[in-house]
Design an enzyme around this catalytic site. Structure first.
Site, short mmCIF file in Angstrom:
data_model
loop_
_atom_site.label_atom_id
_atom_site.label_comp_id
_atom_site.label_asym_id
_atom_site.label_seq_id
_atom_site.Cartn_x
_atom_site.Cartn_y
_atom_site.Cartn_z
N HIS A 184 0.82 -1.20 0.00
CA HIS A 184 0.00 0.00 0.00
C HIS A 184 0.86 1.26 0.00
O HIS A 184 0.52 2.25 -0.64
CB HIS A 184 -0.92 -0.01 1.23
CG HIS A 184 -1.96 1.06 1.20
ND1 HIS A 184 -3.08 1.00 0.39
CD2 HIS A 184 -2.07 2.23 1.89
CE1 HIS A 184 -3.82 2.08 0.58
NE2 HIS A 184 -3.23 2.83 1.48
N TYR A 194 4.51 0.20 -3.03
CA TYR A 194 4.33 -0.30 -4.39
C TYR A 194 5.44 -1.31 -4.75
O TYR A 194 5.98 -1.29 -5.85
CB TYR A 194 4.31 0.85 -5.41
CG TYR A 194 3.24 1.87 -5.15
CD1 TYR A 194 1.94 1.66 -5.62
CD2 TYR A 194 3.49 3.04 -4.45
CE1 TYR A 194 0.94 2.59 -5.39
CE2 TYR A 194 2.50 3.97 -4.20
CZ TYR A 194 1.23 3.74 -4.68
OH TYR A 194 0.23 4.65 -4.44
N HIS A 220 -10.33 3.29 -0.31
CA HIS A 220 -10.51 2.95 1.10
C HIS A 220 -11.33 1.67 1.15
O HIS A 220 -12.41 1.61 1.74
CB HIS A 220 -11.20 4.10 1.83
CG HIS A 220 -10.48 4.51 3.08
ND1 HIS A 220 -11.11 4.89 4.23
CD2 HIS A 220 -9.16 4.59 3.35
CE1 HIS A 220 -10.22 5.19 5.17
NE2 HIS A 220 -9.03 5.01 4.65
N ASN A 221 -10.79 0.63 0.51
CA ASN A 221 -11.55 -0.59 0.28
C ASN A 221 -11.74 -1.44 1.54
O ASN A 221 -12.86 -1.73 1.95
CB ASN A 221 -10.87 -1.43 -0.80
CG ASN A 221 -10.77 -0.69 -2.12
OD1 ASN A 221 -11.54 0.23 -2.38
ND2 ASN A 221 -9.83 -1.09 -2.95
#
Length: 729
Positions: free
Chosen positions: A35, A38, A81-82
């Site tokens: 997050h 990468y 903001h899963n």
């Protein structure tokens, strides 16, 4: 026992020459997560073209800056903001809006609009209705309170989002070029001022949480661990941040997002090759006896960090007091590029800063192309409707699907976020914000998950074309693109292959359309142990364009009778990934849509024609094909459309989702057709006073009244009226 992955732990011990303590491990665990770092996706993102004549600041800061005109610039960002939104949908969505708004504010620009693409399980499920309602309400309430308009969105439904809904947000800010701010520090000795909410224990380990699959219930964080939003404080924080930037009191600035204090206070000094000393016990906290670990790694919302010259600290603190925003001097920048955290008089963290921030190993993971369905699966296609009654039933069934149904119920949630700067109607191809009397910003967002499932390269390519078309029909060439790459577990070779192909498709399409990719986010590990599913490949994007008000901007809906209806683009009988096949439960059937070799010319010509002043109405043709586009355009004005001269079966003509197509209406068909010279275009009918849609096909004529269209497309409203019995799940 180390909390770090074994390979990371070994590398860190070798570099430090010692074991990292628990707090230091927490820093690495979060800052080296996918997050934040990468680590497996960064190498793929290098395929994007990120510069251009209008790009002032590209990827790498809190937000990008692009030129609007000689005086104004735009600040743009996209984030997800899963995972939090599945645990606590209201707070997850609200803080998603708050976080992306602060990214834009930290660049010195005032946020003016948000776009919200959401991907969620079907609304037949009570839990999905609870998730959808709370996600919408959380984002709407937050947007309303901070006075940022919600101008566009997408709601896409599929059972593979059960257990893992996606909440993506685009934010657009506007400001004067002279107020551009960055997170690049200026000088050692400058103080670091933390301002905003007092730090609590919420969101601990959020970055690492977002870098793992959603597990069974016992492994999911408690709802209280999800950061909660305070929109009233955010509004004051926005005003305070803009004031200190406009008064030239800030040297550099950034939002506190993923990894909290650990992320912001290490990444900012590293950008200037400096170091920092952080006084953890100087941080204003919500609770007594908080540990250094909690203070440094909590992801409490509504917080900002600014580099301030020592002589300006009193002025900044006075401004924060005026706005009732808690603030404190929590450390300073150092020449030595070492990062230290002091707590209660003891150095708890001492790390080489460049290694902490940039030392994470980055590499491509193994990839493997999944087994594809054979091309001859086209033989499984649904039985084509033959009679006018069968065709009418097919159209009404299609537009009643959740993915094509009316979004009026959704937009009603956001109606109180509308501001005077919002131009045009809700639910059109693109939202528009007025910046000056002569120009504004057209913006859109979305994705093509079903096509991406069959062919991720083509799916991502069509996603870019579709969004470019959405601003083109407002007369706006694409200015810039933002992406949010939502995928499954990259450590699974087939999932990583899908991610890689999607990036390549998006990169190639953006280059061909000459739209720079200026920022975005990667959200991986979107898999659910609860449902044993991975999400559909969802490379969601946002695209912006500059629209002129000197001539009328086309509406997305029929406005006047006796206008000529023109269809632009080429329709092919390629139905793979179409909503028509999905509704027919034949998802894996059919040929994947091909992409016109010269689609960039079609998009550019559409933008030119729609900016000419001769086009009254313009609508992109996408999900659901011509049938869905025309039914959406019917207002108190309808149309008689003749498609009988087109080759193919009725369903292939009506429901094909071939890209780079649009429906236009005009009082000046000769002028519009002349401007379209060289681009496939045919006149297919006339608008009329009666609010119905007549479709002439080889099989006969189908008439759909406005009442029939409205009834069929009210599926979302009907589902949501069923409600849900539990307040939480």
């Amino acid at each position: 026992m180390s909390m770090l992955p074994a390979e990371d732990h070994k590398l860190i011990v070798e570099k430090l020459g010692r074991e990292p303590n628990t707090l230091e491990q927490g820093f690495f665990l979060n800052l080296w997560s996918e997050h934040c770092s990468y680590r497996s996706s960064g190498v793929l993102l290098r395929n994007f073209k990120t510069d251009g004549e209008n790009v002032i600041i590209g990827p790498g800061d809190d937000a990008a800056i692009v030129k609007f005109d000689d005086e104004y610039v735009l600040s743009v960002a996209m984030e997800s903001h899963n995972h939090p939104s599945y645990v606590d949908p209201y707070s997850g969505a609200a803080t998603g809006v708050g976080g992306i708004v602060r990214d834009v504010i930290s660049m010195g620009m005032r946020s003016v609009a948000v776009l919200a693409p959401f991907y969620i399980g079907p609304l037949d499920s009570e839990k999905n209705r609870w998730l959808f309602d709370n996600i919408l309400q959380g984002s709407a309430d937050y947007s309303k309170t901070i006075k940022v308009a919600a101008v566009r969105g997408e709601s896409y439904f599929d059972e593979r989002y059960n257990g893992n809904p996606l909440v993506n947000v685009v934010c657009v800010g506007v400001g004067k070029k002279e107020n551009i701010m960055t997170s690049i520090p200026k000088a050692a000795g400058n103080r670091l001022i933390l301002f905003g909410s007092k730090t609590g224990r919420d969101g601990l380990g959020g970055a690492s949480f977002a870098s793992n699959a959603m597990a069974e219930d016992e492994d999911v964080p408690e709802k209280s661990a999800i950061p909660a939003g305070d929109a009233d404080l955010e509004r004051r924080l926005i005003d305070a941040t803009i004031e200190i930037i406009e008064k030239k009191l800030v040297e550099s600035c950034r939002d506190l997002g993923a990894a909290g204090m650990a992320g912001a206070t290490s990444e900012l000094p590293d950008k200037g090759g400096l170091g920092a000393l952080i006084l953890a016990d100087a941080v204003p906290v919500k609770y007594d006896n908080m540990t250094a670990y909690e203070i440094m790694l909590a992801e409490t919302q509504e917080r900002m960090l600014a580099e301030i010259k020592p002589e300006n600290v009193p002025k900044v603190l006075d401004i924060m007091k005026k706005h009732d925003v808690p603030a404190a001097d929590i450390g300073y920048l150092t020449k030595e590029p070492v990062y230290r955290v002091e707590y209660k008089g003891k150095i708890e963290v001492e790390l080489p800063l460049r290694f902490l921030v940039q030392g994470v190993p980055k590499f491509e993971l193994p990839s493997k192309e999944p087994a594809k369905r054979p091309a001859d699966l086209i033989s499984k296609k649904p039985k084509s409707p033959q009679t006018p009654d069968e065709i009418k039933k097919s159209v009404l069934t299609l537009i009643s699907s959740y993915n094509l149904a009316s979004r009026k119920w959704v937009w009603d949630k956001y109606k109180e976020t509308t501001l005077p700067s919002v131009v045009g109607e809700s639910g059109g191809d693109a939202g528009i914000i007025k910046v000056t009397d002569k120009k504004g910003v057209a913006m859109t967002c979305g994705c093509e998950p079903a096509v991406s499932l069959l062919d991720p390269y083509i799916g991502a390519t069509i996603t870019v074309i579709e969004n470019a078309m959405n601003v083109a029909v407002k007369g706006a060439p694409g200015l810039c693109l933002l992406d949010n790459l939502n995928f499954g577990n990259p450590k699974k070779p087939e999932q990583y292959w899908v991610l890689k192909q999607s990036v390549l498709g998006m990169a190639d399409a953006a280059k061909k359309l000459n739209i720079p990719v200026v920022g975005g986010n990667v959200s991986l590990y979107n898999e659910s142990d609860e449902f044993n599913t991975a999400i559909l490949p969802t490379p969601a994007i946002g695209v912006l364009g500059i629209v002129s008000f000197e001539k009328p901007v086309p509406s997305s809906f029929f406005k006047a009778a006796d206008e000529t209806v023109i269809m632009v683009g080429t329709t092919n009988p390629e139905m793979g990934g179409s909503e028509y096949y999905r509704v027919s439960k034949m998802e894996m059937a059919g040929v994947v849509p091909s992409v016109p070799a010269d689609y960039e010319k079609v998009v550019a010509k559409i933008a030119e024609v729609c900016a000419s002043g001769f086009v009254t109405t313009a609508h992109d043709i996408s999900k659901g094909g011509i049938a869905a586009a025309l039914t959406k355009m019917v207002s108190n004005v309808g149309a008689d459309v003749d498609l009988s001269k087109m080759n193919g079966l009725s369903d292939e003509i009506l429901f094909s989702e071939s890209p780079a197509r649009a429906i236009l209406t005009t009082k000046s068909p000769e002028k519009v057709m002349a401007l379209l010279n060289g681009i496939p275009a045919i006149e297919i009918g006339k608008t009329k006073k009666s609010a119905d849609l007549s479709l002439k096909l080889n099989a006969g004529t189908v008439v759909l009244t406005k009442a029939e269209i409205d009834e069929a497309s009210s599926t979302i409203e009907k589902a949501m009226k069923k409600g849900y019995t539990q307040k939480s799940y």
